[in-house]
Design a protein around this motif. Structure first.
Motif, PDB file in Angstrom:
ATOM      1  N   ASP A 101     130.810 -23.706  61.477  1.00  0.00           N
ATOM      2  CA  ASP A 101     130.393 -22.397  60.980  1.00  0.00           C
ATOM      3  C   ASP A 101     131.592 -21.582  60.501  1.00  0.00           C
ATOM      4  OD1 ASP A 101     127.924 -23.216  61.844  1.00  0.00           O
ATOM      5  OD2 ASP A 101     127.911 -21.962  63.648  1.00  0.00           O
ATOM      6  N   GLU A 102     131.383 -20.822  59.437  1.00  0.00           N
ATOM      7  CA  GLU A 102     132.469 -20.045  58.839  1.00  0.00           C
ATOM      8  C   GLU A 102     132.673 -18.677  59.484  1.00  0.00           C
ATOM      9  OE1 GLU A 102     132.236 -21.721  54.236  1.00  0.00           O
ATOM     10  OE2 GLU A 102     131.533 -19.700  54.717  1.00  0.00           O
ATOM     11  N   TYR A 103     131.611 -18.127  60.082  1.00  0.00           N
ATOM     12  CA  TYR A 103     131.709 -16.753  60.547  1.00  0.00           C
ATOM     13  C   TYR A 103     130.876 -16.538  61.807  1.00  0.00           C
ATOM     14  CZ  TYR A 103     127.030 -15.997  58.675  1.00  0.00           C
ATOM     15  OH  TYR A 103     125.674 -16.085  58.433  1.00  0.00           O
ATOM     16  N   LEU A 104     131.173 -15.426  62.441  1.00  0.00           N
ATOM     17  CA  LEU A 104     130.446 -14.931  63.602  1.00  0.00           C
ATOM     18  C   LEU A 104     130.053 -13.496  63.278  1.00  0.00           C
ATOM     19  CD1 LEU A 104     129.790 -15.490  66.726  1.00  0.00           C
ATOM     20  CD2 LEU A 104     131.992 -14.381  67.173  1.00  0.00           C
ATOM     21  N   MET A 105     128.761 -13.166  63.390  1.00  0.00           N
ATOM     22  CA  MET A 105     128.319 -11.810  63.054  1.00  0.00           C
ATOM     23  C   MET A 105     127.744 -11.087  64.271  1.00  0.00           C
ATOM     24  SD  MET A 105     125.573 -10.291  60.255  1.00  0.00           S
ATOM     25  CE  MET A 105     126.318 -11.125  58.846  1.00  0.00           C
ATOM     26  N   PHE A 106     128.307  -9.929  64.540  1.00  0.00           N
ATOM     27  CA  PHE A 106     127.927  -9.017  65.625  1.00  0.00           C
ATOM     28  C   PHE A 106     127.040  -7.925  65.054  1.00  0.00           C
ATOM     29  CE2 PHE A 106     128.835  -4.930  67.598  1.00  0.00           C
ATOM     30  CZ  PHE A 106     128.910  -5.166  68.964  1.00  0.00           C
ATOM     31  N   MET A 107     126.118  -7.399  65.861  1.00  0.00           N
ATOM     32  CA  MET A 107     125.359  -6.228  65.418  1.00  0.00           C
ATOM     33  C   MET A 107     125.112  -5.254  66.565  1.00  0.00           C
ATOM     34  SD  MET A 107     121.884  -5.474  66.208  1.00  0.00           S
ATOM     35  CE  MET A 107     121.484  -4.649  64.666  1.00  0.00           C
ATOM     36  N   LEU A 108     124.994  -3.987  66.174  1.00  0.00           N
ATOM     37  CA  LEU A 108     124.669  -2.911  67.100  1.00  0.00           C
ATOM     38  C   LEU A 108     124.118  -1.766  66.246  1.00  0.00           C
ATOM     39  CD1 LEU A 108     125.131  -2.694  70.232  1.00  0.00           C
ATOM     40  CD2 LEU A 108     127.111  -1.273  69.724  1.00  0.00           C
ATOM     41  N   HIS A 109     123.476  -0.813  66.892  1.00  0.00           N
ATOM     42  CA  HIS A 109     123.045   0.401  66.187  1.00  0.00           C
ATOM     43  C   HIS A 109     124.048   1.522  66.463  1.00  0.00           C
ATOM     44  CE1 HIS A 109     119.265  -1.874  66.551  1.00  0.00           C
ATOM     45  NE2 HIS A 109     118.903  -1.258  65.441  1.00  0.00           N
ATOM     46  N   SER A 110     124.248   2.383  65.479  1.00  0.00           N
ATOM     47  CA  SER A 110     125.194   3.488  65.670  1.00  0.00           C
ATOM     48  C   SER A 110     124.783   4.374  66.829  1.00  0.00           C
ATOM     49  CB  SER A 110     125.299   4.311  64.383  1.00  0.00           C
ATOM     50  OG  SER A 110     124.046   4.917  64.052  1.00  0.00           O
ATOM     51  N   SER A 111     123.495   4.563  67.011  1.00  0.00           N
ATOM     52  CA  SER A 111     123.019   5.438  68.080  1.00  0.00           C
ATOM     53  C   SER A 111     123.262   4.845  69.459  1.00  0.00           C
ATOM     54  CB  SER A 111     121.531   5.739  67.897  1.00  0.00           C
ATOM     55  OG  SER A 111     120.769   4.543  67.908  1.00  0.00           O
ATOM     56  N   GLU A 112     123.503   3.533  69.545  1.00  0.00           N
ATOM     57  CA  GLU A 112     123.805   2.905  70.829  1.00  0.00           C
ATOM     58  C   GLU A 112     125.221   3.214  71.297  1.00  0.00           C
ATOM     59  OE1 GLU A 112     121.253  -1.046  71.327  1.00  0.00           O
ATOM     60  OE2 GLU A 112     122.304  -1.040  69.396  1.00  0.00           O
ATOM     61  N   LEU A 113     125.996   3.879  70.468  1.00  0.00           N
ATOM     62  CA  LEU A 113     127.352   4.277  70.829  1.00  0.00           C
ATOM     63  C   LEU A 113     127.397   5.683  71.421  1.00  0.00           C
ATOM     64  CD1 LEU A 113     129.083   2.884  67.608  1.00  0.00           C
ATOM     65  CD2 LEU A 113     129.159   1.868  69.904  1.00  0.00           C
ATOM     66  N   MET A 114     126.226   6.297  71.567  1.00  0.00           N
ATOM     67  CA  MET A 114     126.125   7.667  72.085  1.00  0.00           C
ATOM     68  C   MET A 114     125.264   7.675  73.345  1.00  0.00           C
ATOM     69  SD  MET A 114     124.418  11.026  70.225  1.00  0.00           S
ATOM     70  CE  MET A 114     122.705  10.561  70.551  1.00  0.00           C
ATOM     71  N   PRO A 115     125.674   8.372  74.394  1.00  0.00           N
ATOM     72  CA  PRO A 115     124.816   8.476  75.583  1.00  0.00           C
ATOM     73  C   PRO A 115     123.447   9.051  75.224  1.00  0.00           C
ATOM     74  CG  PRO A 115     127.010   9.360  76.047  1.00  0.00           C
ATOM     75  CD  PRO A 115     126.943   9.113  74.561  1.00  0.00           C
ATOM     76  N   GLY A 116     122.397   8.362  75.634  1.00  0.00           N
ATOM     77  CA  GLY A 116     121.049   8.838  75.354  1.00  0.00           C
ATOM     78  C   GLY A 116     120.560   8.548  73.951  1.00  0.00           C
ATOM     79  N   GLY A 117     121.358   7.845  73.166  1.00  0.00           N
ATOM     80  CA  GLY A 117     120.970   7.563  71.786  1.00  0.00           C
ATOM     81  C   GLY A 117     120.088   6.345  71.630  1.00  0.00           C
ATOM     82  N   SER A 118     119.817   5.663  72.744  1.00  0.00           N
ATOM     83  CA  SER A 118     119.006   4.442  72.702  1.00  0.00           C
ATOM     84  C   SER A 118     118.436   4.181  74.090  1.00  0.00           C
ATOM     85  CB  SER A 118     119.867   3.254  72.263  1.00  0.00           C
ATOM     86  OG  SER A 118     120.785   2.899  73.283  1.00  0.00           O
ATOM     87  N   PRO A 119     117.418   3.338  74.183  1.00  0.00           N
ATOM     88  CA  PRO A 119     116.878   2.998  75.510  1.00  0.00           C
ATOM     89  C   PRO A 119     117.852   2.194  76.359  1.00  0.00           C
ATOM     90  CG  PRO A 119     115.317   2.438  73.760  1.00  0.00           C
ATOM     91  CD  PRO A 119     116.627   2.742  73.100  1.00  0.00           C
ATOM     92  N   ARG A 120     118.772   1.460  75.734  1.00  0.00           N
ATOM     93  CA  ARG A 120     119.658   0.563  76.474  1.00  0.00           C
ATOM     94  C   ARG A 120     120.853   1.276  77.094  1.00  0.00           C
ATOM     95  NH1 ARG A 120     118.429  -3.386  72.042  1.00  0.00           N
ATOM     96  NH2 ARG A 120     117.265  -5.108  73.024  1.00  0.00           N
ATOM     97  N   PHE A 121     121.357   2.313  76.431  1.00  0.00           N
ATOM     98  CA  PHE A 121     122.570   2.993  76.892  1.00  0.00           C
ATOM     99  C   PHE A 121     122.265   4.483  77.023  1.00  0.00           C
ATOM    100  CE2 PHE A 121     123.721  -0.695  74.252  1.00  0.00           C
ATOM    101  CZ  PHE A 121     124.318  -1.486  75.225  1.00  0.00           C
ATOM    102  N   ARG A 122     121.734   4.848  78.171  1.00  0.00           N
ATOM    103  CA  ARG A 122     121.188   6.190  78.361  1.00  0.00           C
ATOM    104  C   ARG A 122     122.202   7.204  78.889  1.00  0.00           C
ATOM    105  NH1 ARG A 122     115.577   6.214  78.313  1.00  0.00           N
ATOM    106  NH2 ARG A 122     114.580   4.164  78.293  1.00  0.00           N
TER     107      ARG A 122
END
Length: 312
Positions: free
Chosen positions: A254-275
């Motif tokens: 494989d040539e690459y590795l791709m990561f993903m996240l949502h911008s709102s997951e970088l803020m407390p309370g911005g997502s269900p996962r990181f409250r």
């Protein structure tokens, strides 16, 4: 070296709990610099795939313009059909947010044209990279991306079938990517639009649960036997799973590795996962360890740069 591509779906705050008619806030725009600086420290270049409410936020526009000017990242487009102009009344029969592919072709085109021009007007940057809202693509969508100058799409999630995810209309369902390639491929023979799928692999491996209850252990064994899709996405996959995925890609062709996240997951309370603030600190501790590990065998690259390399 192989390439490490970071993609961030850059959108409003906690859209998982959003309902039609609710206001959409963009407080997470104030929390993105920390992640950019973490990427900078490893020479990684995040692709900020941007939707309408974020490109309307002056804080975000200032941030992403500086990122582009410094060459430390890329501004792409991420289209949420339900809040991108023009307004169009679908015959709604379900509770899901509408996919762009549920709209008539002329409305699809107008929405793509509108958001592309909003990005260009507010930043002076013409986007060439795209990811669909809720991962949904079809032939018409690909053709319209080509028409408006897009060169890369990264909406495909190999091994995943989204057809059980409802849209808004009677026949509105997500896309089925179970038979799509794991590596990049040209959408057509003209080599105009490159599909760069997210790094998703199906693994038959036993990952022991953190809590060794009979029920959780049985679930882990079932996933090992049946196979489980692993993403390079904190909160979606465990740290053990992500390290296993990195190792698998490292020793493959494989040539690459791709990561993903949502911008709102970088803020407390911005997502269900990181409250909470503590959950964000735990996320950053994980990201630092992951990125340091990835840096041994991968170099940072934007999707725009990857397209140019594939053109040679």
């Amino acid at each position: 070296m192989k390439h490490f591509i970071i993609t961030i779906d850059t959108e409003g705050d906690n859209l998982w709990s959003w309902k039609q008619g609710d206001p959409i806030t963009t407080e997470n725009a104030k929390y993105l610099q920390r992640f950019q600086e973490l990427c900078d420290s490893y020479g990684f270049k995040p692709v900020w795939l941007t939707n309408y409410e974020m490109i309307s936020d002056p804080v975000y526009v200032d941030f992403i313009t500086k990122v582009e000017q410094s060459g430390t990242g890329e501004l792409g487009m991420h289209l949420h059909a339900w809040n991108t102009l023009p307004e169009y009344q679908l015959e709604v029969r379900k509770q899901g947010a509408p996919y762009l592919i549920e709209y008539p072709a002329d409305i699809m085109e107008e929405k793509i044209a509108f958001l592309t021009e909003q990005i260009r007007t507010r930043t002076g940057i013409t986007p060439v990279t795209h990811r669909a809202g809720r991962w949904a693509m079809n032939r018409t969508y690909f053709e319209l991306l080509k028409k408006y100058g897009y060169r890369v799409d990264c909406s495909v999630t190999p091994h995943e079938n989204w057809s059980s995810n409802e849209g808004a209309t009677e026949k509105g369902v997500g896309s089925d990517y179970t038979d799509r390639p794991e590596q990049a491929y040209w959408i057509d023979g003209d080599r105009t639009l490159l599909e760069v799928p997210l790094t998703v692999r199906r693994m038959h491996k036993l990952f022991l649960p953190e809590q060794m209850t009979p029920r959780k252990m049985a679930g882990s064994i079932k996933r090992m036997v049946c196979g489980d899709t692993i993403w390079l996405r904190p909160g979606q996959s465990s740290a053990k799973q992500m390290y296993c995925l990195i190792d698998r890609v490292s020793v493959s062709a494989d040539e690459y590795l791709m990561f993903m996240l949502h911008s709102s997951e970088l803020m407390p309370g911005g997502s269900p996962r990181f409250r909470t603030g503590e959950s964000i600190e735990e996320l950053y501790r994980l990201l630092k360890e992951l990125f340091a590990y990835i840096a041994h065998n991968f170099e940072g690259m934007t999707l725009r740069e990857y397209y140019k390399e594939r053109q040679v």
